[in-house]
Scaffold this motif. Structure first.
Motif, mmCIF file in Angstrom:
data_model
loop_
_atom_site.group_PDB
_atom_site.id
_atom_site.type_symbol
_atom_site.label_atom_id
_atom_site.label_comp_id
_atom_site.label_asym_id
_atom_site.label_seq_id
_atom_site.Cartn_x
_atom_site.Cartn_y
_atom_site.Cartn_z
ATOM 1 N N ILE A 109 0.811 -1.239 0.092
ATOM 2 C CA ILE A 109 -0.119 0.047 -0.092
ATOM 3 C C ILE A 109 0.859 1.251 -0.082
ATOM 4 O O ILE A 109 1.853 1.485 0.977
ATOM 5 C CB ILE A 109 -0.887 0.021 1.207
ATOM 6 N N VAL A 110 0.734 2.258 -0.897
ATOM 7 C CA VAL A 110 1.193 3.577 -1.032
ATOM 8 C C VAL A 110 0.204 4.638 -0.979
ATOM 9 O O VAL A 110 -0.667 4.521 -1.789
ATOM 10 C CB VAL A 110 2.206 3.621 -2.420
ATOM 11 N N ASP A 111 0.748 5.559 -0.252
ATOM 12 C CA ASP A 111 -0.607 6.609 0.080
ATOM 13 C C ASP A 111 -0.103 7.620 -1.323
ATOM 14 O O ASP A 111 0.962 8.084 -1.383
ATOM 15 C CB ASP A 111 -0.015 7.341 1.280
ATOM 16 N N SER A 112 -1.342 7.871 -1.781
ATOM 17 C CA SER A 112 -1.217 8.644 -3.054
ATOM 18 C C SER A 112 -0.621 10.107 -2.700
ATOM 19 O O SER A 112 -0.336 10.905 -3.484
ATOM 20 C CB SER A 112 -2.542 8.694 -3.930
ATOM 21 N N THR A 113 -0.964 10.497 -1.521
ATOM 22 C CA THR A 113 -0.637 11.798 -1.289
ATOM 23 C C THR A 113 0.945 12.066 -0.590
ATOM 24 O O THR A 113 1.292 12.980 -0.565
ATOM 25 C CB THR A 113 -1.447 12.447 0.135
ATOM 26 N N GLN A 114 1.290 10.949 -0.080
ATOM 27 C CA GLN A 114 2.786 10.930 0.724
ATOM 28 C C GLN A 114 3.792 10.164 -0.282
ATOM 29 O O GLN A 114 4.979 10.514 -0.122
ATOM 30 C CB GLN A 114 2.883 10.049 1.818
ATOM 31 N N GLY A 115 3.342 9.233 -1.110
ATOM 32 C CA GLY A 115 4.539 8.624 -1.593
ATOM 33 C C GLY A 115 5.111 7.437 -1.224
ATOM 34 O O GLY A 115 4.598 7.174 -0.054
ATOM 35 N N VAL A 116 6.212 7.115 -1.734
ATOM 36 C CA VAL A 116 6.944 5.764 -1.011
ATOM 37 C C VAL A 116 7.736 6.502 0.226
ATOM 38 O O VAL A 116 8.416 7.487 0.103
ATOM 39 C CB VAL A 116 8.005 5.116 -2.114
ATOM 40 N N GLU A 117 7.730 5.551 1.227
ATOM 41 C CA GLU A 117 8.608 6.156 2.622
ATOM 42 C C GLU A 117 9.409 5.133 3.135
ATOM 43 O O GLU A 117 9.324 4.084 2.469
ATOM 44 C CB GLU A 117 7.594 6.729 3.319
#
Length: 607
Positions: A109-117
């Motif tokens: 799961i990748v948050d579309s507002t934060q990107g890869v962390e």
């Protein structure tokens, strides 16, 4: 009790949901449960798999959870989906590794507002090590700030996974959940091995204590069956038990007759002690055992240690019982009795990290109504003695005589930090201040990925808070232990009125000893109340005093009654008072209030 037939392996999908903290794993799991009819609308609550109040309040997952869902795909076949929702915080990566070892695929799961962390990256590498098929999922597409193309670009650039088939979904509104379920069925593989005719072989994924059922064991069956009434053997300690319950979570408890190859579920066997059930153990049939045990997992290793003492000494028994109860459901919590001259009886506890430590403390205070004093967090040092022996030091108060010490080794970590370019300078300065060694600096779009080697001792105090404040919350941080290294370390002692205060002892780097000692002395000067005699607060390295503060005595004006007359009368009275103060200082004890310990140990860089 349902007599559900065992599915063929081709119709089973075992998968974990992995992501950075707060990217929407548990919310997405809710939608999958709701879509597959695991719970009715009226039974649903937000983050239904997060059982603890503290999980829901903080919006984090602490314990990995499993649930079985039934999904009828477009090809008309009903598939069995065994879903595992995993924690996202670096402290609980051990929970993630266990979950991944029992599955064949992962939803990333990748948050579309934060990107890869940072933790996204760490979890992906863990999944790749376990030979997982990975389906990228871009979540939170309903938000105005969502940038699906940028998230896809980062998945390809930073992680190296093809993102053209990434599924865009919204865990909150349920958009595209049907596409995600189809992707799970078509792209994730079924269990690789599993033969119903072979001797029983099952992996013990997790266990916890239930006050009614005893120890509940979460299992993944590889070969054979686990049935009610069957006598099983735990291969690590050769103990045998009889299964009295077999079931699954849907997420409600549902009892079954048996669990077959490829399936996940739980069993109970009237086990009273959780120490009998070792995570990663192999469970087999007593009469017809399997030949080889499964590979299992590495045991969890405590990274951070701290002592917990009750504010009221009379609460020691209550604290002992409370920690014992918590340890029943948390196999990674280590504890042993400790006696401090300053704080009395308490426990030296080992934790997986700072968040784990904070959560245990909060649970003890909330669930068991205890007031606690935690000491400064420390790490495990290796001390090489002059006679050739090596000892592990868990508590700075147990430091051996410096004459017998040849060298001290401290644990180092390999840290990965992802940060927007604007905050890079401040973060590099922070890492350098903490004795860091830069290994790598790469760019992915407008974000920098820094890899640093750092001493764990420098990270456990306030590194994470400073990292977040410098980057205004945008930086993400992940770390893994990277061995031990010799360094110029010393034991810093704090003395109050010539007596060592063992609860304030700490191991520090020689270059930072004076600064840290002065900080503590200044802070204690503010916190310790004035006495009838002068108090000396000193920071010492062995016999050498490196910082000192004094708290002046409360004085009574003994010369008030001397009206007029010669000055020698006043001097005589003052000298008499001075002798009394000196005597009082010699025999007087300084009572350091508990609040002084708590505040003195909040070791920030600021005063």
């Amino acid at each position: 009790m349902s007599k559900e037939p065992t599915k063929p392996l081709s119709q089973i999908r075992n998968f974990a949901i992995i992501a950075h903290i707060d990217h929407g794993k548990s919310t997405l799991a809710d939608r999958l449960i709701q879509t597959c009819g695991g719970l009715e609308e009226r039974e649903m609550s937000e983050q239904v798999l997060d059982n603890m109040d503290i999980e829901k309040e903080r919006g984090i997952t602490i314990k990995a959870q499993t649930v079985r869902l039934a999904y009828t795909a477009k090809d008309g076949i009903e598939y069995q989906l065994n879903l595992m929702d995993t924690p996202g915080h670096v402290d609980f990566s051990y929970e993630v590794s266990r979950s991944l070892a029992s599955c064949e695929g992962s939803l990333l799961i990748v948050d579309s507002t934060q990107g890869v962390e940072a933790q996204t990256l760490a979890n992906v590498y863990m999944a790749i090590e376990n030979n997982h098929e990975i389906v990228p999922v871009i979540n939170k597409i309903d938000l105005p700030a969502a940038d699906i193309d940028k998230a896809k670009e980062q998945i390809e650039e930073v992680i190296g996974l093809p993102a053209d088939e990434a599924v865009p979904v919204s865990g909150k509104t349920g958009v595209n959940i049907d596409l995600l379920l189809e992707a799970i069925v078509t792209k994730l593989p079924p269990p690789k091995e599993g033969n119903a005719e072979d001797p029983t072989k099952a992996l013990l994924i997790d266990s916890w204590y239930d006050s009614y059922l005893g120890v509940v064991i979460l299992v993944r069956v590889i070969d054979g069956y686990l049935r009610k009434g069957q006598k099983i053997k735990f291969m690590s300690n050769n103990t045998t038990r009889e299964i009295d319950r077999v079931g699954i979570f849907t997420p409600k408890h549902e009892m079954l007759e048996e669990l077959g190859p490829g399936e996940m579920g739980f069993i109970t066997a009237s086990i009273k002690e959780i120490t009998e059930t070792k995570v990663g153990d192999t469970i087999t049939d007593e009469k017809k055992p399997c030949l080889e045990p499964l590979k299992g997992f590495k045991p969890s290793v405590p990274m951070v240690f701290c002592s917990l003492f009750p504010v009221d000494a009379g609460d020691y028994e209550k604290l002992r019982d409370s920690i014992g109860k918590l340890a029943l459901n948390d196999s990674s919590l280590f504890y042993e009795v400790e006696n401090s001259q300053a704080l009395g009886l308490g426990f030296r506890c080992g934790f997986l990290g700072l968040l784990h430590m904070e959560i245990i403390q909060e649970r003890l205070e909330r669930e068991f109504d205890l007031d606690l004093i935690p000491t400064a967090p420390s790490v495990v040092y290796k001390i090489n003695m002059t006679n050739g022996d090596t000892m592990e030091l868990y508590n700075p108060a147990d430091f051996p005589d410096i004459v017998k010490v040849e060298s001290i080794e401290e644990p180092w970590i390999r840290a990965t930090i992802l940060v927007p370019d604007d905050y890079l300078g401040g973060l590099l300065q922070l890492c350098e201040e903490r004795r860091g060694e830069q290994i790598e600096l790469n760019y992915a779009g407008s974000r920098a990925m820094i890899i640093y080697r750092l001493p764990l001792n420098e990270v456990v105090f306030d590194f994470y808070d400073r990292l977040k404040s410098i980057s205004r919350g945008y930086a993400s941080f992940d770390y893994a232990l990277d061995g031990y290294a010799k360094n110029d370390l010393v034991k810093l002692d704090i003395r109050v009125n010539q007596e060592n205060v063992d609860a304030l002892s700490m191991i520090v780097h020689k270059d930072n000893a004076e600064r840290r000692g002065r900080q503590l002395c200044e802070r204690l000067k503010e916190l310790i109340p004035r006495q009838m005699f002068k108090i000396a607060i000193q920071a010492a390295l062995g016999g050498k005093i490196i910082a000192a503060e004094h708290i002046s005595a409360m004085r009574k004006d003994v010369t008030a009654k001397c009206y007029g007359g010669d000055v020698s009368r006043k001097r005589k009275l003052l000298d008499k008072q001075k002798k009394g103060k000196k005597k009082m200082r010699q025999y007087g004890n300084v009572d350091i209030p508990q609040s002084a310990f708590i505040n003195a140990l909040k070791m920030g860089d600021d005063k």
